[in-house]
Design an enzyme around this catalytic site. Structure first.
Site, PDB file in Angstrom:
ATOM      1  N   SER A 136       0.855  -1.183   0.000  1.00 17.17           N
ATOM      2  CA  SER A 136       0.000   0.000   0.000  1.00 17.17           C
ATOM      3  C   SER A 136       0.889   1.230   0.000  1.00 17.17           C
ATOM      4  CB  SER A 136      -0.890   0.013   1.249  1.00 17.17           C
ATOM      5  OG  SER A 136      -1.526   1.261   1.414  1.00 17.17           O
ATOM      6  N   TYR A 149      -1.605   0.633  10.355  1.00 19.72           N
ATOM      7  CA  TYR A 149      -1.628   0.119   8.984  1.00 19.72           C
ATOM      8  C   TYR A 149      -0.343   0.472   8.250  1.00 19.72           C
ATOM      9  CZ  TYR A 149      -3.523  -1.031   4.357  1.00 19.72           C
ATOM     10  OH  TYR A 149      -3.749  -1.583   3.114  1.00 19.72           O
TER      11      TYR A 149
END
Length: 250
Positions: A136, A149
């Site tokens: 990501s 995250y």
């Protein structure tokens, strides 16, 4: 790419029950791969596997026994492993973050990818294949509320980089796709525990966020390149997203 002994190319896609995983399974099947679709929700997997002529395997990547069973089902050759299973849970600041959310993110995104990679690495090397990690742009830089995250995806990125160094000289490609803002049915909804308003606000006013099929096209391209071509990292964002914190909205 090298094919298996019965002339079928084999791909394994984790997190295949929805979003990027399901789209990537379809894209790989379109290139002639027999796709082992792995995820927890076997009902969705069965429907997808029937659609694309693949194989549905119930597999929770946080469970070593289930990962071992996946590897046994795949067999001695695997041309492509797509480490896609993952997710974000919560967006609280560090001051109030839930440790359980962080532990879940690390178990799925990091330890899960480790388990599956270890279990299939021999089969991938046998096929002169590729390991593709879906990370990501959260791994690019920190942002408020994203520490858990960002940390998990940074760890997964480090795993890809270390694996590439450790396998230098061996016939395995190690590639990373780092998506930015991708609108899928579940990612933000899961992150905000089913709060549809919060999930919708992520994409509000954004002209054409990426969709799962955009990332699947990147997977398809990497998977079908010659075995000596390694895409170390591919960062892909929608035009409207200049960075994690700079997004054009109407």
């Amino acid at each position: 790419m090298t094919t298996s002994t019965d002339d079928r190319k084999i791909a394994v896609v984790t997190g295949a029950s929805s979003g990027i995983g399901a789209a990537s399974a379809r894209a790989l099947a379109g290139e002639g791969f027999t796709v082992f679709c792995a995820a927890r929700r076997i009902d969705r997997l069965t429907e997808l596997a029937d659609e694309i002529g693949g194989v549905a395997i119930a597999c929770d990547v946080t469970d070593q026994a289930q990962v071992d069973a996946l590897a046994e089902a795949v067999g001695p050759r695997c041309d492509v492993l797509l480490n896609n299973a993952g997710g974000a849970f919560g967006q609280d600041p560090i001051e109030t973050a839930d440790v359980a959310d962080w532990e879940q993110m690390y178990q799925i995104n990091v330890a899960g990818s480790l388990r599956v990679t270890q279990a299939l690495l021999g089969a991938i090397e046998q096929a002169h294949g590729a390991v593709i990690f879906i990370t990501s742009t959260a791994a690019e830089t920190a942002y408020e509320g994203g520490a858990g995250y960002c940390g998990a995806k940074s760890a997964e990125r480090s795993m890809a980089g270390s694996l590439r160094l450790e396998l230098a000289g061996r016939p395995v490609r190690v590639c990373e796709i780092s998506p930015g803002m991708v609108r899928t049915d579940e990612f933000s909804l899961v992150r905000f525990e089913g709060d549809q308003a919060k999930a919708d606000a992520v994409y509000a006013g954004v002209d054409q966020p990426l969709v799962a099929e955009d990332i699947a096209e990147c997977v398809r391209w990497i998977a079908t390149l010659s075995e000596y071509v390694n895409i170390d990292r591919l960062v892909i964002r929608p035009r409207a997203q200049a960075s994690n914190w700079k997004v054009a909205r109407s």
